[in-house]
Scaffold this motif. Structure first.
Motif, mmCIF file in Angstrom:
data_model
loop_
_atom_site.group_PDB
_atom_site.id
_atom_site.type_symbol
_atom_site.label_atom_id
_atom_site.label_comp_id
_atom_site.label_asym_id
_atom_site.label_seq_id
_atom_site.Cartn_x
_atom_site.Cartn_y
_atom_site.Cartn_z
ATOM 1 N N TRP A 330 65.476 52.023 115.731
ATOM 2 C CA TRP A 330 64.300 51.618 116.526
ATOM 3 C C TRP A 330 64.444 52.100 117.971
ATOM 4 O O TRP A 330 63.495 52.644 118.561
ATOM 5 C CB TRP A 330 64.155 50.091 116.469
ATOM 6 N N SER A 333 63.860 55.697 118.226
ATOM 7 C CA SER A 333 62.437 55.984 117.965
ATOM 8 C C SER A 333 61.604 55.769 119.230
ATOM 9 O O SER A 333 60.665 56.519 119.505
ATOM 10 C CB SER A 333 61.902 55.107 116.822
ATOM 11 N N ARG A 337 59.482 58.753 120.997
ATOM 12 C CA ARG A 337 58.063 58.522 121.257
ATOM 13 C C ARG A 337 57.740 58.886 122.709
ATOM 14 O O ARG A 337 56.703 59.466 123.007
ATOM 15 C CB ARG A 337 57.756 57.053 120.948
ATOM 16 N N TYR A 361 60.537 59.126 112.344
ATOM 17 C CA TYR A 361 60.993 57.799 112.778
ATOM 18 C C TYR A 361 60.018 56.707 112.343
ATOM 19 O O TYR A 361 60.417 55.603 111.991
ATOM 20 C CB TYR A 361 61.218 57.761 114.301
ATOM 21 N N ARG A 362 58.726 57.011 112.370
ATOM 22 C CA ARG A 362 57.750 56.027 111.928
ATOM 23 C C ARG A 362 58.002 55.666 110.458
ATOM 24 O O ARG A 362 58.013 54.503 110.082
ATOM 25 C CB ARG A 362 56.328 56.577 112.139
#
Lengths: 420, 160
Positions: A330, A333, A337, A361-362
């Protein structure tokens, strides 16, 4: 190693109201500039900065005096550009200097301009700093009125105009050539180098671009001399550095320390450790652009060479702490992003690579991972590596690769059939 | 800001630069100031004053995230949810803020047009998270209670 008895950069923490010219002057302010104008040639100022071993504090760590010496002496028009586009997640040090000790930044800017022979300096700040820059403008106005900026400074033949310029929300403008493009009224996209800004910079003229913290180091170096400065820090990483401490830490904030202190000093003595005595899982030592430091080695020395030897980089010294409760996948990610959002779109590897990594990653986070997703991330990173137009894309792959290297089980637990 | 007014304000800005185009971001800020967004007419006016192609100015507006092409609420609340802030609870704080304003978890504009809430990237205030900018003014170390008080104050201010 000498411990700091008082701040050299964050002097407002020891001396209230040093942001005002009167108090700054009462505490040795503008003495370095006066000394340079009276007794030093521009070349001698460059030599002092070279001898101090000061390296760029924006992240790249390039020797400051050397950078200044690349500017051709005979060029008729030259510029100083101050990089105050502080936008790296985890970095909030330049902001404190501008707010608390603005005259030291202005004095450093003037010394740089004197050294390279510039008559105009621009301070480029991120657009979100509009209110902060109102205060900086007041400091500039004060300095003009007292003859420390403007025409014939203190009766010398050195003149300097300092102008503020606000960007408008683009991380890439912290890259020095993108910043220059932006200052010229263009899209903030990086330029091909060479030529470097020292030869062809703002409006095609020789230009030095320095970070706020870098320039704030210059007045004490010129005033007290390089030997004095070198008593702080290590042989190869001399001086002091502001460490930005954030994330899972009891006392987040800026801490000014001599380079080379053990990580323990920053994390435990300054930061009070992770909240509730939790263990530290990893540290991002240079903000989003970090190679992760896995675990916690309290004896790791905080200087350019030691961080590199540990497989990371000091960069802007923005230490984001991840404790044992943080989901590493997370966390990375979030960082990816950020880069995807801030990729300027000029080159394909960065624009597409960050986009596809966000997609992977999503999937990983939403329980829709494909069996080969870890390999896919590494493959995208390989295709970006060395192929991006500027450092943004190269930085984006750092947290991805290093988190897979050190925390591969956290990724694999999310692959199909592994039961996450 | 009315076109005549910002054109006047722009004159002092132009003195800072050897080339007019360098003032384009400031010109766009001035044109956007009173209504929080740029209309087609604003963009044409900026292009005309700075002698730049309209498409170039439009491209800049698209590139730089602080310029907007759509109206927002009177108060634009931007909350950073990047990693350092998220580690201090900024994502949950953001979602609670949206819920209390009756907005979906991703944010949006309240029906009365007072507030637009959105997530943004790093604001250089990681040590004081959760942090928000409201019309570019910083508010730091926020709690739900502090945010409620702030919103109540802005509602009052809007009625005056």
């Amino acid at each position: 190693m000498v411990v700091l008895r008082e701040h050299i950069l964050l002097r407002h923490r020891d001396i209230p109201d040093i942001g005002s010219l009167e108090v700054y002057l009462a505490h040795g302010g503008y003495q370095a500039l006066a000394k340079a104008l009276r007794t030093l040639s521009p070349g001698q100022v460059i030599e002092l900065v070279k001898a101090s071993g000061l390296r760029g504090r924006g992240g790249a760590g390039f020797p400051t005096g050397l950078k200044w010496s690349f500017v051709p002496q005979d060029a008729p028009t030259k510029y100083v550009v101050v990089n105050a586009d502080e936008s790296e997640p985890g970095t909030f040090k330049d902001r404190e200097i501008i707010e608390g000790n603005p005259h030291q930044l202005l004095e450093g800017t003037a010394l740089c301009a004197y050294a390279i022979g510039a008559r105009v300096a621009y301070i480029y700040g991120r657009g979100e700093f509009r209110h902060l820059f109102a205060g900086l403008q007041r400091a500039i106005d004060e300095a003009y009125q007292a003859g420390w900026l403007g025409q014939n400074i203190q009766g010398s033949d050195f003149s300097l105009d300092v102008y503020l310029h606000l960007g408008a929300g683009a991380y890439i403008c912290g890259e020095e050539t993108a910043l220059l493009e932006s200052l010229e009224g263009k899209l903030g996209m990086p330029r091909a180098r060479p030529p470097f800004p020292a030869q062809v910079g703002l409006y095609g003229q020789p230009t030095v671009v320095n970070n706020v913290e870098t320039l704030a180091n210059v007045p004490p170096i010129v005033r007290h001399g390089p030997e004095w400065y070198r008593q702080f820090g290590t042989e190869r990483s001399p001086g002091v550095k502001i460490f930005c401490l954030s994330g899972c830490i009891t006392r987040p904030g800026n801490y000014e320390l001599p380079l080379g202190v053990p990580l323990r000093v920053l994390i435990e003595e300054c930061g009070g450790g992770a909240p509730d005595g939790r263990a530290i899982q990893a540290i991002l030592p240079s903000g989003a652009s970090s190679l992760l430091l896995p675990g916690y080695n309290p004896e790791l020395r905080l200087d350019y060479e030691s961080l590199q030897a540990a497989g990371a980089a000091l960069g802007s010294a923005s230490f984001v702490v991840l404790d044992e409760t943080v989901d590493i996948v997370w966390a990375v990610s979030k960082v990816i992003r950020f880069f995807e959002h801030e990729s300027c779109g000029k080159c394909t590897p960065c624009r597409e690579g960050t986009y596809w990594m966000v997609d992977v990653y999503r999937r990983l986070l939403e329980g829709r991972a494909w069996p080969d997703d870890v390999e896919l991330l590494l493959s995208i990173a390989d295709q970006m590596d060395g192929n991006c137009f500027c450092a943004l894309g190269e930085f984006a792959i750092c947290p991805v690769r290093s988190s897979i290297q050190h925390f591969r089980p956290a990724y694999e637990a999310r692959l199909p059939g592994r039961g996450a | 800001m009315a076109a005549q007014d910002w054109r006047q304000a722009l004159q002092t800005v132009l003195q800072k630069y050897p080339r007019k185009e360098s003032a384009v971001l400031e010109a766009l800020y001035l044109a956007q100031r009173d209504k929080n967004y740029l209309s087609d007419a604003d963009i044409r006016a900026v292009a005309e004053v700075l002698e730049m192609p309209v498409t170039e100015v439009e491209a800049l507006v698209g590139f730089y995230s602080l310029f907007r092409r759509q109206p927002t609420g009177k108060y634009l609340i931007q909350v950073c949810t990047d990693l350092p802030c998220a580690l201090r609870g900024a994502e949950a704080f953001y979602k609670r803020l949206c819920a209390r304003l009756g907005l979906p978890p991703e944010g949006g504009t309240t029906p009365d047009g007072l507030f637009t809430v959105e997530e943004v990237v790093c604001l250089a205030a990681c040590d004081r998270a959760p942090v928000a900018q409201i019309n570019l003014q910083y508010y730091e170390n926020l709690t739900d209670e502090a945010m409620d008080a702030l919103i109540a104050r802005l509602r009052e201010q809007a009625q005056e």
